[in-house]
Design a protein around this motif. Structure first.
Motif, PDB file in Angstrom:
ATOM      1  N   ARG A   1       0.837  -1.192   0.000  1.00  0.00           N
ATOM      2  CA  ARG A   1       0.000   0.000   0.000  1.00  0.00           C
ATOM      3  C   ARG A   1       0.876   1.248   0.000  1.00  0.00           C
ATOM      4  N   THR A   2       0.349   2.334  -0.527  1.00  0.00           N
ATOM      5  CA  THR A   2       1.079   3.590  -0.564  1.00  0.00           C
ATOM      6  C   THR A   2       0.806   4.389   0.701  1.00  0.00           C
TER       7      THR A   2
ATOM      8  N   GLN B   1      -8.002  -9.124  -0.396  1.00  0.00           N
ATOM      9  CA  GLN B   1      -8.031  -9.825  -1.681  1.00  0.00           C
ATOM     10  C   GLN B   1      -8.003  -8.882  -2.886  1.00  0.00           C
ATOM     11  N   ALA B   2      -8.461  -7.652  -2.714  1.00  0.00           N
ATOM     12  CA  ALA B   2      -8.592  -6.749  -3.869  1.00  0.00           C
ATOM     13  C   ALA B   2      -8.497  -5.303  -3.391  1.00  0.00           C
ATOM     14  N   ARG B   3      -7.331  -4.940  -2.865  1.00  0.00           N
ATOM     15  CA  ARG B   3      -7.209  -3.625  -2.242  1.00  0.00           C
ATOM     16  C   ARG B   3      -7.492  -2.485  -3.215  1.00  0.00           C
TER      17      ARG B   3
ATOM     18  N   ALA C   1      -8.158  -1.744  10.632  1.00  0.00           N
ATOM     19  CA  ALA C   1      -7.105  -2.043  11.606  1.00  0.00           C
ATOM     20  C   ALA C   1      -6.226  -3.189  11.132  1.00  0.00           C
ATOM     21  N   GLN C   2      -6.847  -4.234  10.593  1.00  0.00           N
ATOM     22  CA  GLN C   2      -6.074  -5.370  10.105  1.00  0.00           C
ATOM     23  C   GLN C   2      -5.195  -4.961   8.930  1.00  0.00           C
ATOM     24  N   HIS C   3      -5.670  -4.038   8.110  1.00  0.00           N
ATOM     25  CA  HIS C   3      -4.895  -3.614   6.949  1.00  0.00           C
ATOM     26  C   HIS C   3      -3.729  -2.710   7.353  1.00  0.00           C
ATOM     27  N   LEU C   4      -3.971  -1.789   8.276  1.00  0.00           N
ATOM     28  CA  LEU C   4      -2.924  -0.844   8.666  1.00  0.00           C
ATOM     29  C   LEU C   4      -1.958  -1.425   9.686  1.00  0.00           C
ATOM     30  N   ARG C   5      -2.455  -2.313  10.523  1.00  0.00           N
ATOM     31  CA  ARG C   5      -1.597  -2.927  11.534  1.00  0.00           C
ATOM     32  C   ARG C   5      -1.956  -4.404  11.632  1.00  0.00           C
ATOM     33  N   PRO C   6      -1.450  -5.209  10.714  1.00  0.00           N
ATOM     34  CA  PRO C   6      -1.840  -6.623  10.648  1.00  0.00           C
ATOM     35  C   PRO C   6      -1.643  -7.345  11.979  1.00  0.00           C
TER      36      PRO C   6
END
Length: 474
Positions: free
Chosen positions: A34-35, A389-391, A442-447
């Motif tokens: 991710r950017t 799966q498809a950000r 939250a899961q995306h930014l801080r897995p």
């Protein structure tokens, strides 16, 4: 409601979104990293969504079911709440602290207040009832909005989401662990379980009941159905029970990947019988738009993808769970962009934009013969669930919903749903759907932020090996 000019903006945005998303689909081009701009955008969305959860939380500390955010004043939380709503409030608070939106001290104070409220709630057989007054914690026997009678009910799946929130709270706030352990000590999942009977697998399917009305003798009056479909949100209750030892591990193998061949269902499944851990398992699949997948019951996004916000199914079972999750998301995208040509996608139970609530989904990827239909109603939480799966497509879809329909509110996040055929946007946000959004971001930014309780102990020793043995016929 529609806060922007629908006819021109929607047409332009739909065309652009469809072209962009289909190009990404054809190239399989969702980037792996991710950017910084995407991270900032997601954090901004989290802050607004968390603000809605704060607005839904009563003085007692319970997240109410919903709020109307259409006005300019402070929204008033609904009278009712449920175990699921309360669980969403707990993990949203932990996520907010983990992302630096609130302080650790604020998190501890809020979690303690909610746990104190949960301790006051009336229970039966170790579990919580489906509806309470969010403001005083009393058991609801009359529906606030209509005056209709409410028969108190113990739902297996709703209790699963409250237990999920409590486990996350216990991990985040060690000082609460003894109190939460005391709350969970009597929550024995075998209460909902009908043991497997090989002589009569219809009466004894080795599955969980939907729940019980405990106003009858013994365990109470059971629902007429069991939760038999594996790829649905009640599997969280199954995982919790297997992990704590109150359910046998073979319960996992007695859930259905599809209904058996010849049974009435959306399509005749393909697959094969295999024996795993001494259980004969029908490893069936459906084929939708040329791809094999394990269907849900109704074809909605949250049935498939709410559980892996917490349990790392794709990591522990990449060939089976990981594959079907990817294909399920792709099927939802293609249904919206190609099959129905809405220009948008993401179908899951949500508010009816004009008022009310109903299930939405993609009928072809659900087992139910008369399954959920999309009907042109898109719900933002479905896109957030698809981030792993498809950000790129999920972010594009969410931006497009905001540009065309004003679906995003800087104060409280995305409205619950949009009818993309009329431009009508829901006036409401719902605790369940906002809770899925906070967990997904939250899961995306801080897995792993919310996953530790579901990667350790019985989840590691009892659930993970089951998922490792899974062999979907994909």
């Amino acid at each position: 409601m529609n806060r922007r000019s629908f006819l021109t903006a929607a047409a332009t945005t739909a065309a652009a979104t469809c072209a962009t998303s289909l190009t990404a689909t054809a190239a399989n081009a969702t980037p792996a990293v991710r950017t910084d701009a995407e991270s900032r955008l997601l954090r901004d969305w989290f802050v607004a969504t968390h603000r809605s959860m704060e607005a839904m939380t009563t003085e007692l500390g319970l997240a109410a079911d919903k709020i109307d955010v259409s006005g300019s004043g402070t929204p008033v939380p609904s009278a009712q709440t449920s175990p699921t709503n309360i669980g969403c409030g707990l993990w949203s608070t932990v996520a907010a602290a983990g992302l630096g939106v609130i302080s650790a001290a604020t998190m501890r104070s809020r979690l303690a207040r909610t746990v104190a409220a949960v301790e006051r709630l009336e229970r039966a057989h170790g579990f919580w009832f489906n509806w309470y007054d969010a403001h005083d914690g009393s058991l609801l026997t009359t529906w606030p909005e209509t005056g209709d009678p409410v028969r108190p009910f113990l739902s297996s799946v709703d209790n699963a989401w409250l237990v999920t929130g409590l486990r996350i709270a216990a991990h985040a706030h060690p000082g609460l662990r003894p109190r939460i352990a005391a709350l969970l000590a009597d929550a024995d999942w075998s209460y909902y379980y009908t043991p497997f009977d090989p002589a009569d697998p219809v009466a004894g399917p080795g599955q969980l009941r939907g729940g019980f009305w405990p106003d009858k003798p013994g365990k109470g009056e059971p629902t007429g159905h069991h939760y038999g479909a594996l790829n649905t949100e009640p599997r969280m209750a199954s995982y919790l029970g297997i992990a704590d030892g109150s359910l046998p591990t073979d319960h996992y193998w007695h859930m259905m990947r599809t209904l058996l061949p010849g049974a009435g269902q959306e399509q005749e499944p393909q697959g094969e019988y295999v024996e795993i851990d001494g259980v004969r398992v029908w490893e069936g699949h459906y084929t939708y738009r040329g791809r094999k997948l394990v269907p849900t019951w109704g074809g909605s996004m949250f049935e498939a993808l709410m559980v892996p916000l917490f349990v790392p199914e794709s990591e522990w079972s990449p060939r089976s769970w990981g594959t079907t999750h990817r294909r399920y998301v792709r099927s939802q995208i293609e249904h919206g962009l190609i099959e129905e040509e809405y220009g948008y996608w993401g179908f899951s139970p949500a508010s009816i934009p004009a008022g009310g609530y109903r299930e939405y989904g993609v009928d072809g990827i659900g087992m139910q013969e008369e399954g959920y239909n999309s009907l042109g109603v898109v719900t933002p939480h479905a896109s957030f669930l698809a981030l792993p799966q498809a950000r790129a497509e999920a972010l594009s879809n969410l931006r497009a919903l905001d540009r065309a329909f004003g679906a995003y509110d800087d104060r409280y996040g995305f409205r619950d749903s949009v009818d993309v055929t009329t431009g009508r946007v829901s006036d409401f946000v719902l605790a369940l759907d906002q809770g899925m959004i906070t967990a997904a971001i939250a899961q995306h930014l801080r897995p792993g932020l919310l996953q530790t309780p579901f990667r350790t102990a019985g989840f590691h020793t009892r659930v993970r090996p089951l998922l490792g043995k899974e062999r979907f016929s994909l």
